[in-house]
Design a protein around this motif. Structure first.
Motif, mmCIF file in Angstrom:
data_model
loop_
_atom_site.group_PDB
_atom_site.id
_atom_site.type_symbol
_atom_site.label_atom_id
_atom_site.label_comp_id
_atom_site.label_asym_id
_atom_site.label_seq_id
_atom_site.Cartn_x
_atom_site.Cartn_y
_atom_site.Cartn_z
ATOM 1 N N UNK A 281 0.859 -1.051 -0.079
ATOM 2 C CA UNK A 281 0.079 -0.014 0.105
ATOM 3 C C UNK A 281 0.877 1.166 0.103
ATOM 4 N N UNK A 282 0.741 2.041 -0.973
ATOM 5 C CA UNK A 282 1.529 3.310 -1.189
ATOM 6 C C UNK A 282 0.861 4.019 0.023
ATOM 7 N N UNK A 283 1.913 4.897 0.673
ATOM 8 C CA UNK A 283 1.409 5.946 1.744
ATOM 9 C C UNK A 283 1.832 7.087 1.524
ATOM 10 N N UNK A 284 3.055 7.443 0.808
ATOM 11 C CA UNK A 284 3.402 8.919 0.114
ATOM 12 C C UNK A 284 4.393 8.698 -0.998
ATOM 13 N N UNK A 285 4.706 9.857 -1.949
ATOM 14 C CA UNK A 285 5.629 9.712 -2.862
ATOM 15 C C UNK A 285 6.429 11.102 -2.698
ATOM 16 N N UNK A 286 7.492 11.141 -2.979
ATOM 17 C CA UNK A 286 8.323 12.542 -3.171
ATOM 18 C C UNK A 286 9.611 12.445 -4.182
ATOM 19 N N UNK B 285 9.266 6.281 -3.022
ATOM 20 C CA UNK B 285 8.042 5.778 -2.756
ATOM 21 C C UNK B 285 7.935 5.040 -1.477
ATOM 22 N N UNK B 286 7.114 5.670 -0.510
ATOM 23 C CA UNK B 286 7.051 4.930 0.740
ATOM 24 C C UNK B 286 5.956 4.194 0.970
ATOM 25 N N UNK B 287 5.919 2.936 0.867
ATOM 26 C CA UNK B 287 5.163 1.790 1.306
ATOM 27 C C UNK B 287 4.866 1.423 2.677
ATOM 28 N N UNK B 288 3.736 0.700 2.899
ATOM 29 C CA UNK B 288 3.467 0.142 4.283
ATOM 30 C C UNK B 288 4.456 -0.759 4.475
ATOM 31 N N UNK B 289 5.388 -1.518 3.719
ATOM 32 C CA UNK B 289 6.242 -2.313 4.075
ATOM 33 C C UNK B 289 7.559 -1.822 4.070
ATOM 34 N N UNK B 290 8.058 -1.374 3.120
ATOM 35 C CA UNK B 290 9.638 -0.453 2.767
ATOM 36 C C UNK B 290 9.511 0.584 1.787
ATOM 37 N N UNK B 291 10.518 1.320 1.614
ATOM 38 C CA UNK B 291 10.610 2.378 0.615
ATOM 39 C C UNK B 291 11.187 1.875 -0.525
ATOM 40 N N UNK B 292 10.768 2.299 -1.800
ATOM 41 C CA UNK B 292 11.537 2.173 -3.305
ATOM 42 C C UNK B 292 11.783 3.110 -3.866
ATOM 43 N N UNK B 293 12.649 3.202 -4.958
ATOM 44 C CA UNK B 293 12.800 4.170 -5.816
ATOM 45 C C UNK B 293 12.262 3.774 -7.236
ATOM 46 N N UNK C 81 -1.882 12.362 -3.038
ATOM 47 C CA UNK C 81 -2.028 13.377 -4.001
ATOM 48 C C UNK C 81 -2.131 14.728 -3.348
ATOM 49 N N UNK C 82 -2.778 14.959 -2.260
ATOM 50 C CA UNK C 82 -2.872 16.421 -1.633
ATOM 51 C C UNK C 82 -1.434 16.822 -1.185
ATOM 52 N N UNK C 83 -0.558 15.536 -0.690
ATOM 53 C CA UNK C 83 0.894 16.138 -0.406
ATOM 54 C C UNK C 83 1.849 16.427 -1.640
ATOM 55 N N UNK C 84 1.291 16.235 -2.805
ATOM 56 C CA UNK C 84 2.055 16.691 -4.133
ATOM 57 C C UNK C 84 1.283 17.950 -4.493
#
Ligand code: FAD
Length: 404
Positions: free
Chosen positions: A131-136, A144-152, A172-175
């Protein structure tokens, strides 16, 4: 190129398939344990995959939100393309009389099978329970920050579908993307105080329904249900009037002409000429205007015409009341009911922030969108999937033209 697709629904799969190939690593991240779950239950398990092909200018008229945007998207991929795509992958399709297109197998598993096989053939990796939680975006790369771990990832396609609550669009609001408040579309009207509900199960084939206080009116079959009224004319009105009805707390008056081929004077003249030719015939035995007998009886009662009345004795007052009931029957609407669980969200990402030629964000390079996350929704009949296939196709294809 690392491409992260968020959401394993119709739009996510179609985007992944069209982004895959030549040195591009495509991975779908799906938060739930299930893939293509809405496709599976769609169309009562048969999956109404698209609608009979028509000119783009007509096709877009089936979208209460997104008409202008889709005009450009459909130039790249429309319902003709959807049909050829599935048929060329061994999924023969059939078109029903009302224009809805289904797999010949009458099973959504044919559609799911074709999508999954194609993704697998092209080397798309699929991960469930992510589950994606946020992305920057940091120096050209997405984090990308997921519930499990981060990936690029180099490129991200957001295909997370519609959400009934605005919180569902948190990332989306965070972006700083603009989200239009989600509201329901495609519902039937509840009419708790109307005696017509007693005629449950009855339908009229060519009804004209108008929403009082708006310019909205539609024509088509109407069905009387346990709770109120349904059928294509009402569903269309609910979709195009979604915002107005929401703003009015789902309290409205619907004005019905029970046979759209007749105007007020046509009704009057037809009844009068029938009465002149058949003065001894009883009204209850001779329903006019191709209306079901039970509905005709309801109109007679509402027009205070006695059960035994004959056409020759119809008073001017009774005639006027009957014409009014036929031509502008008023139904008081109070509340709504979801149509066969087919919940469709109006609202979502503001289309003015997305490039309709590529599906890329106008603010964040290498961020794309597809499907119901966008402020696009169609009426019932296969139009919602068509928007998912078309936007998914375009997002995926646009990435293949990128050189990072
Ligand atoms: C019961 C029902 C029947 C329908 N029948 C039809 C029909 O016959 N014809 C038609 O045209 N339309 C139909 N629709 C509408 C159609 O299903 C949708 O318009 C379509 O599924 C939208 O596709 P999508 O990929 O954008 O979204 P979805 O299918 O909703 O897929 C989005 C996916 O993203 C995942 N996700 C969400 N958030 C995250 C996150 N943070 N991280 C990772 N994954 C995430 C979700 O779990 C989901 O799997 C029906 C809808 C319903 C509910």
């Amino acid at each position: 190129m690392e491409i992260a697709i968020i959401g394993g629904g119709a739009a996510g799969y179609f985007a992944a398939i069209h982004a895959a190939g030549k040195g591009r690593n495509v991975c779908i991240y799906e938060k739930s344990p299930k893939l293509l779950s809405k496709v599976k239950i769609s169309g009562g398990g048969r999956c109404n995959v698209t609608h009979r092909p028509m000119e783009i200018s007509k096709l877009v008229k089936n979208y209460p939100r997104g008409e202008k945007f889709l005009k450009r998207v459909f130039r790249h991929f429309d319902s003709t393309d959807t049909i050829s795509w599935f048929e060329s992958r061994n999924v023969p399709l059939k078109t029903e009389a009302d224009g809805r297109v289904f797999p010949m197998s009458d099973s959504s598993s044919s559609i799911i099978g074709a999508l999954m096989q194609e993704a697998q053939k092209l080397g798309v990796v699929v991960k469930t329970g992510w589950a994606l939680e946020s992305l920057i975006q940091e120096s050209q790369k997405w984090n990308l920050r997921f519930s499990k771990e981060n990936i690029g990832a180099d490129v991200v396609i957001l295909a997370t579908g519609g959400h009934p609550k605005i919180d569902g669009y948190g990332f989306l609001k965070l972006l700083n993307h603009k989200i239009l408040d989600p509201i329901p579309s495609l519902f039937t009207f509840n009419t708790p105080s109307e005696p017509i509900r007693e005629l449950m199960g009855l339908s009229a084939p060519q009804v004209h329904v108008k929403l009082e206080g708006t310019k909205l009116s539609y024509q088509g079959p109407l069905l009387v249900t346990h709770w109120g009224v349904s059928g294509p004319a009402v569903l269309k009105l609910s979709a195009f009037g979604a915002q107005w009805l929401h703003d009015h707390d789902y309290e409205a008056r619907a004005i019905i002409n029970w046979n759209a081929t007749f105007g007020e004077e046509d009704y009057r003249n037809s009844i009068q000429s029938f009465a002149a030719a058949n003065p001894k015939k009883m009204l209850k035995n001779y329903p006019l205007f191709e209306l079901p007998a039970r509905l005709w009886m309801h109109f007679l009662e509402k027009s205070e015409i006695a059960e035994e009345a004959i056409y020759g004795n119809l008073s001017k007052k009774q005639l006027n009341r009957l014409v009014q009931n036929l031509f502008c029957y008023i139904l008081t609407v109070k509340g709504k009911t979801t149509f066969k669980d087919e919940f469709v969200t109006a609202g979502g990402l503001d289309l003015s922030e997305v490039n309709p030629e590529t599906m890329e964000s106008k603010y964040h390079p290498n961020l794309y969108f597809a499907g119901e996350i966008l402020n696009i929704d169609g009426i019932t009949g296969g139009f919602n999937f068509q928007a998912a296939w078309s936007t998914g196709y375009l997002a995926g294809k646009s990435i293949t033209h990128k050189n990072l």
